[in-house]
Design a protein around this motif. Structure first.
Motif, PDB file in Angstrom:
ATOM      1  N   HIS A   1       0.818  -1.214   0.000  1.00 22.51           N
ATOM      2  CA  HIS A   1       0.000   0.000   0.000  1.00 22.51           C
ATOM      3  C   HIS A   1       0.852   1.263   0.000  1.00 22.51           C
ATOM      4  O   HIS A   1       0.372   2.331  -0.405  1.00 22.51           O
ATOM      5  CB  HIS A   1      -0.936  -0.004   1.206  1.00 22.51           C
TER       6      HIS A   1
ATOM      7  N   PRO B   1       4.294   3.197  -4.977  1.00 25.55           N
ATOM      8  CA  PRO B   1       3.600   4.019  -5.978  1.00 25.55           C
ATOM      9  C   PRO B   1       2.524   3.222  -6.711  1.00 25.55           C
ATOM     10  O   PRO B   1       2.620   1.998  -6.834  1.00 25.55           O
ATOM     11  CB  PRO B   1       4.730   4.438  -6.927  1.00 25.55           C
ATOM     12  N   SER B   2       1.535   3.919  -7.209  1.00 18.90           N
ATOM     13  CA  SER B   2       0.404   3.251  -7.854  1.00 18.90           C
ATOM     14  C   SER B   2       0.829   2.439  -9.071  1.00 18.90           C
ATOM     15  O   SER B   2       0.242   1.393  -9.361  1.00 18.90           O
ATOM     16  CB  SER B   2      -0.659   4.277  -8.260  1.00 18.90           C
ATOM     17  N   TRP B   3       1.875   2.896  -9.780  1.00 27.33           N
ATOM     18  CA  TRP B   3       2.286   2.155 -10.980  1.00 27.33           C
ATOM     19  C   TRP B   3       2.886   0.808 -10.606  1.00 27.33           C
ATOM     20  O   TRP B   3       2.735  -0.180 -11.341  1.00 27.33           O
ATOM     21  CB  TRP B   3       3.258   2.976 -11.829  1.00 27.33           C
TER      22      TRP B   3
ATOM     23  N   GLN C   1       1.985  -0.903  -7.899  1.00 24.38           N
ATOM     24  CA  GLN C   1       0.834  -1.709  -7.509  1.00 24.38           C
ATOM     25  C   GLN C   1       0.140  -2.291  -8.744  1.00 24.38           C
ATOM     26  O   GLN C   1      -0.200  -3.478  -8.775  1.00 24.38           O
ATOM     27  CB  GLN C   1      -0.153  -0.853  -6.714  1.00 24.38           C
ATOM     28  N   HIS C   2      -0.040  -1.450  -9.759  1.00 20.94           N
ATOM     29  CA  HIS C   2      -0.704  -1.935 -10.976  1.00 20.94           C
ATOM     30  C   HIS C   2       0.142  -2.991 -11.670  1.00 20.94           C
ATOM     31  O   HIS C   2      -0.385  -3.998 -12.163  1.00 20.94           O
ATOM     32  CB  HIS C   2      -0.967  -0.762 -11.917  1.00 20.94           C
TER      33      HIS C   2
ATOM     34  N   LEU D   1      -5.162  -5.424  -2.722  1.00 18.34           N
ATOM     35  CA  LEU D   1      -5.129  -4.519  -3.862  1.00 18.34           C
ATOM     36  C   LEU D   1      -6.075  -4.959  -4.970  1.00 18.34           C
ATOM     37  O   LEU D   1      -6.415  -4.158  -5.849  1.00 18.34           O
ATOM     38  CB  LEU D   1      -3.704  -4.430  -4.425  1.00 18.34           C
TER      39      LEU D   1
END
Length: 221
Positions: free
Chosen positions: A17, A20-22, A24-25, A97
Motif C-alpha cells: 500500500h 507508488p500506484s504504478w 501496484q498496478h 489490492l
C-alpha cells in the motif's frame, strides 16, 4: 507459525500500500502477463528443439505438460485443505489490492505459484540458459500474490516447491519415452507430424541413410 505468517502477510501488504500506484498496478497484472510470457517461451523452446536431438525435443514438449500436471495436483490439494484466504481471515490487515477471491476458492497452495515454478523449471531443463530469466519470473509471480493480498507467504512457498518437484519428477520419468516417440514421429510418413517433430540435428538423416546403405552393401558382399 500461523501468527508469524499472518504478521508477515500484514507487513507485505502494508508495504504494498505504500508503493507508488504504478508498481501496484504492475504487480496486479504481472501474474497474468507472466503466464503469457511463459506460453511464448514454451513455443520458442519447442521451435529451438526441433533441430536438436530427440531427447531435447522431448524435454521441450514436456515443459508445458508438467505445468498442466502441476496445476491439476495443486488444485486437488487445494480442494482438500480448505484454507481460507488471508484477505478474509487475517484481522487487522489492510484491504487487498485486488478483489478477494470468492469463498470456496481456497488459499493453499497457490495455483499461480505452482504453475509458475513448474513452467520455470520445465523451461530451464529444456533450455538451461533461459533459467536465468524464468526462475526470477516465477519467484516474482509468487511474491505478487502475497503483495496484492490474496495469499499467505506459506501458500506461495508451497506452490513454488510443489511446481519444482513435479517438473523434475515428470521430466525425469518421461524424457526417455518421449525421446522414443520423437524418433518415431521424425520417421513418420505424415508431413504434419514430421514438421512438429522437426528435422533433428543437421545431417542426421543423411548419416542414417548412409549407414543403411553401407550395411546393405556389406550384406551383399
Amino acid at each position: 507459525m500461523g501468527t508469524i505468517d499472518s504478521d508477515l502477510y500484514r507487513g507485505i501488504l502494508d508495504f504494498a500500500h505504500d508503493t507508488p500506484s504504478w508498481i501496484q498496478h504492475l504487480m496486479e497484472v504481472w501474474t497474468e502477463v507472466g503466464l503469457l510470457l511463459f506460453a511464448v517461451l514454451f513455443v520458442v523452446a519447442w521451435w529451438r528443439a526441433r533441430r536438436s536431438d530427440p531427447k531435447a525435443l522431448a524435454v521441450a514438449v514436456l515443459a508445458p505438460l508438467v505445468t498442466a500436471v502441476a496445476y491439476v495436483i495443486s488444485e486437488t490439494v487445494k480442494s482438500g485443505i480448505d484454507e481460507e484466504r488471508p484477505c478474509r481471515a487475517v484481522s487487522g490487515a489492510l484491504p487487498p489490492l485486488i478483489d478477494c477471491p470468492v469463498y470456496g476458492d481456497w488459499s493453499f497452495p497457490s495455483n499461480h505459484a505452482t504453475i509458475a515454478a513448474a513452467a520455470a523449471v520445465g523451461l530451464a531443463l529444456a533450455w538451461p540458459k533461459i533459467g536465468r530469466l524464468t526462475v526470477p519470473m516465477a519467484i516474482l509471480m509468487a511474491f505478487s500474490r502475497v503483495f496484492v493480498g490474496v495469499h499467505y507467504p506459506h501458500d506461495v512457498a508451497a506452490g513454488l516447491l510443489l511446481g519444482t518437484l513435479v517438473a523434475f519428477l515428470v521430466v525425469r520419468l518421461l524424457t526417455r519415452p518421449g525421446a522414443r516417440v520423437t524418433e518415431a514421429m521424425r520417421g513418420s510418413g505424415n508431413g504434419l507430424v514430421q514438421w512438429f517433430a522437426g528435422p533433428g540435428p543437421a545431417g542426421a538423416g543423411y548419416g542414417s541413410a548412409s549407414e543403411g546403405r553401407s550395411r546393405r552393401g556389406s550384406h551383399r558382399r
